[in-house]
Design an enzyme around this catalytic site. Structure first.
Site, PDB file in Angstrom:
ATOM      1  N   HIS A 122       0.874  -1.176   0.000  1.00  0.00           N
ATOM      2  CA  HIS A 122       0.000   0.000   0.000  1.00  0.00           C
ATOM      3  C   HIS A 122       0.915   1.231   0.000  1.00  0.00           C
ATOM      4  CE1 HIS A 122      -4.290   1.415   1.157  1.00  0.00           C
ATOM      5  NE2 HIS A 122      -3.601   2.518   0.887  1.00  0.00           N
ATOM      6  N   GLU A 167      -4.294  -0.142  -5.374  1.00  0.00           N
ATOM      7  CA  GLU A 167      -4.485   1.037  -6.219  1.00  0.00           C
ATOM      8  C   GLU A 167      -3.255   1.431  -7.034  1.00  0.00           C
ATOM      9  OE1 GLU A 167      -5.984   4.213  -3.778  1.00  0.00           O
ATOM     10  OE2 GLU A 167      -7.933   3.261  -3.583  1.00  0.00           O
ATOM     11  N   ASN A 292     -11.933  -0.410  -4.792  1.00  0.00           N
ATOM     12  CA  ASN A 292     -12.097   0.744  -3.910  1.00  0.00           C
ATOM     13  C   ASN A 292     -12.928   1.777  -4.653  1.00  0.00           C
ATOM     14  OD1 ASN A 292     -10.344  -0.693  -2.319  1.00  0.00           O
ATOM     15  ND2 ASN A 292      -8.616   0.721  -2.577  1.00  0.00           N
ATOM     16  N   TYR A 294     -14.914   5.526  -4.309  1.00  0.00           N
ATOM     17  CA  TYR A 294     -15.170   6.755  -3.553  1.00  0.00           C
ATOM     18  C   TYR A 294     -16.109   7.714  -4.268  1.00  0.00           C
ATOM     19  CZ  TYR A 294     -11.533   5.403  -0.283  1.00  0.00           C
ATOM     20  OH  TYR A 294     -10.807   4.731   0.666  1.00  0.00           O
ATOM     21  N   GLU A 352     -12.488  -0.732  -0.157  1.00  0.00           N
ATOM     22  CA  GLU A 352     -12.514   0.590   0.484  1.00  0.00           C
ATOM     23  C   GLU A 352     -13.737   1.355  -0.009  1.00  0.00           C
ATOM     24  OE1 GLU A 352      -8.970   3.019   0.033  1.00  0.00           O
ATOM     25  OE2 GLU A 352      -7.680   1.291   0.411  1.00  0.00           O
TER      26      GLU A 352
END
Ligand code: PNW
Length: 450
Positions: A122, A167, A292, A294, A352
């Site tokens: 990460h 990511e 993930n 958002y 996420e």
């Protein structure tokens, strides 16, 4: 209309963090420095001069933090390992004390009935490897496989869910194209090379897992769906390029073994001809994919954009988070359905999802009222349930984040936690969203209908 939001009984409810963002003590017990340690200590790179030197002090407080997870009723906890704790120079010498920290954490989780979900990378690349070119060096795939094998051998008996890379887009866009994240390069020629090598590394890590691992491994992508600002052909073309650049540049080599043709238009002379053999390495069978999510982006053509992927159009009359991300829960469902259509029916974890909002100061022994975060989570969890009803094979969901933490170059100014952290005293205080999420978990999602 009343509808049920009950999730499958075996649905995995989790929360996520990452090593550099929460652990602190980045050089403790013989760890080697990472590129984030270097970047954070370079004047001008971090908001307010913040660093990960202490962060949430999770390195010393992990037992207490596991109790916070337990209070939420988490089934699983997603964390990452700092490569430089395990291999201080990135390759070669193993630092047993660093490995032992993660071993203790895993034991603590299991003793509390929480399944560990471990991410190998990460963003905190060992600085010693950056000195050898970092992700620009083709050997990085071998370095990563070596590190991964060490960790698998130590922990695969107890960890059943693994991810290679978190990511890759953020690493290469922020770290190599725009220079706002470590290692802080701004270079159109480097970005595609770093991107390619990081996907080769992910493949090499998966190969290494097949040699020694007994459970499941995948890779984690941040997917931000792209919608055209109008039907104008220029906007449509920019939207296609944005989709290719941010989402397909990473998922395609991993799952299809190719690149979308738009990347050549975007990078022009900076797009290399990669050896075709590389795609047998990048395309390794995965047990699941982590997504993930958002926000979305609405794209308008802009000939000054760098690179040529148009510009994001600000959406009026809607809520934005503190990181200026539009709250758009339909994008989660669109993403999951798009992913299944393009890549097939691979099991998915939403690894996420969450939001930074301004939180009021903590009054003594109070809980922090964060209605906007609750609203965000409720909307996205409902959209997630609709995605499952639409036939997407979603196995679990991890809220970002368990704790307020170091939001990379934005420092401690942006709070994503279910628990508030006072960074001066390290006191953790539950936010109302923690109670909300605990209730969702306890009712298997049924409380989302209230
Ligand atoms: C993720 N974007 O980063 C990371 O995995 C976390 O470490 C981070 O704290 C969290 O999201 C919140 O930012 C992202 O620009 C950074 O699309 C940027 C983007 C997406 C994800």
């Amino acid at each position: 209309m009343s509808r049920s939001y009950r999730f499958p009984a075996d649905f995995v409810w989790g929360a996520a963090t990452s090593a550099y963002q929460i652990e602190g003590s980045p050089l403790a017990d013989g760890a080697g420095p990472s590129i984030w340690q270097r970047f954070a200590h370079t004047p001008g790179m971090m908001a307010n001069g913040d660093t990960g030197d202490v962060a949430c002090d999770h390195y010393h407080r992990y037992k207490d933090d596991v109790q916070l997870m337990r209070a939420l009723g988490l089934k699983s906890y997603r964390f990452s390992l700092a490569w430089g704790r395990v291999l201080p120079e990135g390759t070669g010498r193993i630092n047993q004390k660093g490995l032992d920290f993660y071993s203790r954490l895993v034991d603590e989780l299991l003793e509390n009935g929480i399944e560990p979900n471990a991410t190998l990378f990460h963003w905190d690349l060992p600085a010693a490897l950056d000195d050898r070119g970092g992700w620009l060096n083709r050997d990085s795939a071998d370095w990563f496989a070596e590190y991964a094998s060490v960790v698998f051998k130590a922990l695969d008996g107890r960890v059943k869910l693994w991810s290679t890379i978190n990511e890759p887009w953020v690493v290469t866009d922020g770290g190599y194209l725009h220079g706002v994240l470590a290692p802080g390069h701004r270079n159109k020629y480097e970005a595609p090379i770093a991107a390619h090598n990081i996907m080769r590394a992910s493949g090499a890590g998966i190969q290494a897992y097949r040699a020694v691992g007994k459970h499941q491994i995948g890779v984690v992508f941040n997917i931000e769906p792209k919608y055209p600002a109008s039907d104008n052909p220029k906007d449509l073309a920019a939207t296609r390029r944005a989709q290719a650049y941010m989402n397909e540049q990473f998922a395609d080599p991993a799952l299809l073994g190719s690149y979308p043709p738009e990347l050549k238009d975007i990078f022009e002379d900076a797009w290399p001809d990669f050896p075709s053999d590389d795609f047998s390495l990048t395309k390794q069978p995965v047990d699941f994919v982590g997504i993930n999510y958002y926000t979305r982006s609405v794209v308008r053509h802009d000939r000054r954009a760098y690179p040529q992927i148009g510009k994001r159009v600000y959406q009026r009359n809607t809520t934005h988070t503190e990181t200026s991300w539009e709250v758009y829960e339909k994008g989660l469902k669109d993403t999951l359905v798009w992913f299944k259509d393009r890549y097939g029916d691979v099991p998915i974890y939403v690894t996420e999802n969450g939001a930074a909002f301004y939180d009021p100061p903590v009054a003594e022994s109070d809980i922090v009222q964060d209605p906007l975060r609750i609203d965000y989570l409720r909307k996205h969890l409902r959209a997630l349930h609709e995605s499952i009803e639409a036939g997407v094979n979603v196995k679990g969901y991890y809220a970002w984040s368990l704790l307020d933490n170091l939001e990379w170059s934005l420092g401690f100014s942006k709070r994503f936690g279910l628990y508030h952290v006072d960074f001066a005293t390290q006191k953790r205080t539950p936010k109302a969203s923690a109670k909300f999420y605990a209730n969702v978990i306890q009712t298997h999602g049924a409380s989302l209908g209230d």
